[in-house]
Design an enzyme around this catalytic site. Structure first.
Site, PDB file in Angstrom:
ATOM      1  N   GLU A 242      -5.994  -0.314 -10.362  1.00 24.14           N
ATOM      2  CA  GLU A 242      -5.134   0.650  -9.684  1.00 24.14           C
ATOM      3  C   GLU A 242      -3.944   0.970 -10.585  1.00 24.14           C
ATOM      4  O   GLU A 242      -2.955   0.216 -10.600  1.00 24.14           O
ATOM      5  CB  GLU A 242      -4.613   0.064  -8.367  1.00 24.14           C
ATOM      6  CG  GLU A 242      -5.696  -0.311  -7.379  1.00 24.14           C
ATOM      7  CD  GLU A 242      -5.172  -0.316  -5.948  1.00 24.14           C
ATOM      8  OE1 GLU A 242      -5.779   0.362  -5.136  1.00 24.14           O
ATOM      9  OE2 GLU A 242      -4.152  -0.963  -5.674  1.00 24.14           O
TER      10      GLU A 242
ATOM     11  N   HIS B  49      -1.749  -6.981  -5.535  1.00 26.81           N
ATOM     12  CA  HIS B  49      -1.527  -5.525  -5.486  1.00 26.81           C
ATOM     13  C   HIS B  49      -0.215  -5.207  -6.212  1.00 26.81           C
ATOM     14  O   HIS B  49       0.729  -5.980  -6.157  1.00 26.81           O
ATOM     15  CB  HIS B  49      -1.475  -5.065  -4.020  1.00 26.81           C
ATOM     16  CG  HIS B  49      -1.535  -3.580  -3.891  1.00 26.81           C
ATOM     17  ND1 HIS B  49      -0.437  -2.770  -4.127  1.00 26.81           N
ATOM     18  CD2 HIS B  49      -2.559  -2.750  -3.591  1.00 26.81           C
ATOM     19  CE1 HIS B  49      -0.804  -1.499  -3.952  1.00 26.81           C
ATOM     20  NE2 HIS B  49      -2.084  -1.462  -3.635  1.00 26.81           N
TER      21      HIS B  49
ATOM     22  N   GLY C  83      -6.021   3.700  -0.180  1.00 25.26           N
ATOM     23  CA  GLY C  83      -4.807   3.523   0.619  1.00 25.26           C
ATOM     24  C   GLY C  83      -4.724   4.579   1.710  1.00 25.26           C
ATOM     25  O   GLY C  83      -5.415   4.505   2.728  1.00 25.26           O
ATOM     26  N   GLY C  84      -3.896   5.589   1.483  1.00 26.34           N
ATOM     27  CA  GLY C  84      -3.600   6.604   2.505  1.00 26.34           C
ATOM     28  C   GLY C  84      -4.828   7.183   3.185  1.00 26.34           C
ATOM     29  O   GLY C  84      -4.845   7.346   4.418  1.00 26.34           O
TER      30      GLY C  84
ATOM     31  N   GLU D 180       2.108  -3.328  -5.436  1.00 23.26           N
ATOM     32  CA  GLU D 180       3.280  -3.307  -4.549  1.00 23.26           C
ATOM     33  C   GLU D 180       3.791  -4.721  -4.297  1.00 23.26           C
ATOM     34  O   GLU D 180       4.955  -4.907  -3.946  1.00 23.26           O
ATOM     35  CB  GLU D 180       2.914  -2.589  -3.236  1.00 23.26           C
ATOM     36  CG  GLU D 180       2.813  -1.083  -3.453  1.00 23.26           C
ATOM     37  CD  GLU D 180       1.854  -0.361  -2.528  1.00 23.26           C
ATOM     38  OE1 GLU D 180       1.458  -0.932  -1.498  1.00 23.26           O
ATOM     39  OE2 GLU D 180       1.491   0.787  -2.861  1.00 23.26           O
TER      40      GLU D 180
ATOM     41  N   ASN E 132      -7.144  -0.130   2.317  1.00 25.86           N
ATOM     42  CA  ASN E 132      -5.916  -0.921   2.355  1.00 25.86           C
ATOM     43  C   ASN E 132      -4.914  -0.165   3.216  1.00 25.86           C
ATOM     44  O   ASN E 132      -4.363   0.843   2.771  1.00 25.86           O
ATOM     45  CB  ASN E 132      -5.388  -1.110   0.923  1.00 25.86           C
ATOM     46  CG  ASN E 132      -4.057  -1.847   0.888  1.00 25.86           C
ATOM     47  OD1 ASN E 132      -3.584  -2.327   1.915  1.00 25.86           O
ATOM     48  ND2 ASN E 132      -3.453  -1.930  -0.293  1.00 25.86           N
ATOM     49  N   TRP E 133      -4.719  -0.633   4.431  1.00 19.59           N
ATOM     50  CA  TRP E 133      -3.830   0.081   5.347  1.00 19.59           C
ATOM     51  C   TRP E 133      -2.357  -0.154   5.015  1.00 19.59           C
ATOM     52  O   TRP E 133      -1.486   0.458   5.609  1.00 19.59           O
ATOM     53  CB  TRP E 133      -4.131  -0.327   6.794  1.00 19.59           C
ATOM     54  CG  TRP E 133      -5.359   0.346   7.363  1.00 19.59           C
ATOM     55  CD1 TRP E 133      -6.316   1.042   6.669  1.00 19.59           C
ATOM     56  CD2 TRP E 133      -5.744   0.413   8.746  1.00 19.59           C
ATOM     57  NE1 TRP E 133      -7.270   1.531   7.524  1.00 19.59           N
ATOM     58  CE2 TRP E 133      -6.954   1.156   8.814  1.00 19.59           C
ATOM     59  CE3 TRP E 133      -5.202  -0.080   9.930  1.00 19.59           C
ATOM     60  CZ2 TRP E 133      -7.605   1.413  10.027  1.00 19.59           C
ATOM     61  CZ3 TRP E 133      -5.865   0.167  11.140  1.00 19.59           C
ATOM     62  CH2 TRP E 133      -7.049   0.909  11.176  1.00 19.59           C
ATOM     63  N   LYS E 134      -2.069  -1.100   4.129  1.00 22.71           N
ATOM     64  CA  LYS E 134      -0.678  -1.435   3.766  1.00 22.71           C
ATOM     65  C   LYS E 134       0.126  -1.697   5.047  1.00 22.71           C
ATOM     66  O   LYS E 134      -0.425  -2.246   5.997  1.00 22.71           O
ATOM     67  CB  LYS E 134      -0.085  -0.329   2.895  1.00 22.71           C
ATOM     68  CG  LYS E 134      -1.010   0.002   1.708  1.00 22.71           C
ATOM     69  CD  LYS E 134      -0.381   0.848   0.664  1.00 22.71           C
ATOM     70  CE  LYS E 134      -1.374   1.077  -0.471  1.00 22.71           C
ATOM     71  NZ  LYS E 134      -0.820   1.806  -1.592  1.00 22.71           N
TER      72      LYS E 134
ATOM     73  N   GLY F  82      -0.547   6.626  -4.295  1.00 25.40           N
ATOM     74  CA  GLY F  82       0.235   7.427  -3.349  1.00 25.40           C
ATOM     75  C   GLY F  82       0.872   8.663  -3.950  1.00 25.40           C
ATOM     76  O   GLY F  82       1.752   9.267  -3.332  1.00 25.40           O
TER      77      GLY F  82
HETATM   78  P1  13P Z   1      -3.454   5.461  -2.230  1.00 26.54           P
HETATM   79  O1  13P Z   1      -4.939   5.641  -2.000  1.00 26.54           O
HETATM   80  O2  13P Z   1      -2.625   5.818  -1.036  1.00 26.54           O
HETATM   81  O3  13P Z   1      -3.008   6.124  -3.493  1.00 26.54           O
HETATM   82  O4  13P Z   1      -3.197   3.881  -2.421  1.00 26.54           O
HETATM   83  C1  13P Z   1      -4.012   3.184  -3.315  1.00 26.54           C
HETATM   84  C2  13P Z   1      -3.769   1.743  -3.138  1.00 26.54           C
HETATM   85  O5  13P Z   1      -2.723   1.228  -3.470  1.00 26.54           O
HETATM   86  C3  13P Z   1      -4.834   0.946  -2.502  1.00 26.54           C
HETATM   87  O6  13P Z   1      -4.587  -0.407  -2.614  1.00 26.54           O
END
Ligand code: 13P
Length: 247
Positions: free
Chosen positions: A165, A95, A231-232, A97, A11-13, A171
């Site tokens: 999650e 998600h 994510g990251g 977020e 997930n590149w957000k 993060g």
């Molecule tokens: P991180 O791997 O950066 O903690 O993010 C997880 C995430 O929200 C994937 O959707």
């Protein structure tokens, strides 16, 4: 019975410009022999070109959100048919977020899941508790409640995944213990089987939240973990591929 292939989705957000497409190409090259299914969910504007460049590779492209309607007067939104038209095959929905930053309720997420099915996309539906909910002992109830509320009956017979999650692990570099992940994934599995019957035994339940090369193998081999939503660490081909190889 053979176990379903794990799914490792990045997930590149809201990260990545057009020069990041070379990173996606490096991921596709490195993942060619991977045992796991692999996906990248970039910002929507990168989907058409990424889909074009990764066509024929092992890596599927996905969206990060979709509107619950197929088209209409919704300024700034993107619909599931638009994602599919751009080359996406999957979509992350619900998600945390988006639940916290865009006030998405379980009801809204369920409508988005229905829209993604109409468009032929495989939804990855996210659930997870806040730190306060975990500390007060409500994590299992909150998450299984989200599963019940966010997954509509129409999913029966379709390919989909659930991603657990915990909000406090996203993060932050913090992760639940393996025992905590297994406890939650078992509870999600039991809820899915209650809702959809025995076929739900094969639905991948991904873990997400600070997955990185150093903890991927332990997390991915935990009971009832069917992959990861990253994510990251999905932004750099080297790190993401190390996670893919750990599956
Ligand atoms: P991180 O791997 O950066 O903690 O993010 C997880 C995430 O929200 C994937 O959707």
């Amino acid at each position: 019975m053979t176990a379903p292939q794990p799914l490792i989705a990045g997930n590149w957000k809201m990260n990545g410009l057009s020069d990041s497409l070379t990173e996606a190409e490096a991921i596709a090259e490195g993942a060619a022999q991977a045992k796991a299914r692999v996906a990248i969910c970039p910002p929507a504007l990168l989907i058409p070109e990424m889909s074009r460049r990764l066509a024929g590779s092992k890596v599927a492209v996905g969206g990060q959100d979709a509107h619950w309607e197929d088209a209409g007067a919704h300024t700034g939104d993107i619909s599931a048919p638009m994602l599919a038209d751009a080359g996406a095959r999957m979509v992350i929905l619900g998600h945390s977020e988006r639940r916290s930053g865009h006030c998405e309720t379980d009801h809204v997420v369920a409508d988005k899941v229905r829209a993604s099915l109409r468009a032929g996309l495989e939804p990855i539906v996210c659930v997870g508790e806040s730190l306060e909910e975990r500390k007060s002992g409500r994590a299992l109830a909150v998450v299984t409640g989200q599963v019940r509320g966010s997954l509509p009956a129409e999913l029966a017979g379709h390919a989909f995944a659930v991603a657990y999650e915990p909000c406090w692990a996203i993060g932050t570099g913090l992760t639940p213990t393996t025992a905590e992940i297994e406890e939650m994934h078992r509870a999600i599995r039991a809820t899915l089987v209650e809702m959809f019957g025995a076929t739900a035994e094969d639905v991948p339940i991904l873990y997400g939240g600070s997955v990185k090369p150093s903890n991927a193998a332990e997390i991915l081999h935990a009971a009832e973990v069917g992959g990861a939503l990253v994510g990251g660490a999905s932004l750099k081909a080297r790190d993401f591929l190390a996670i893919v190889q750990a599956a």
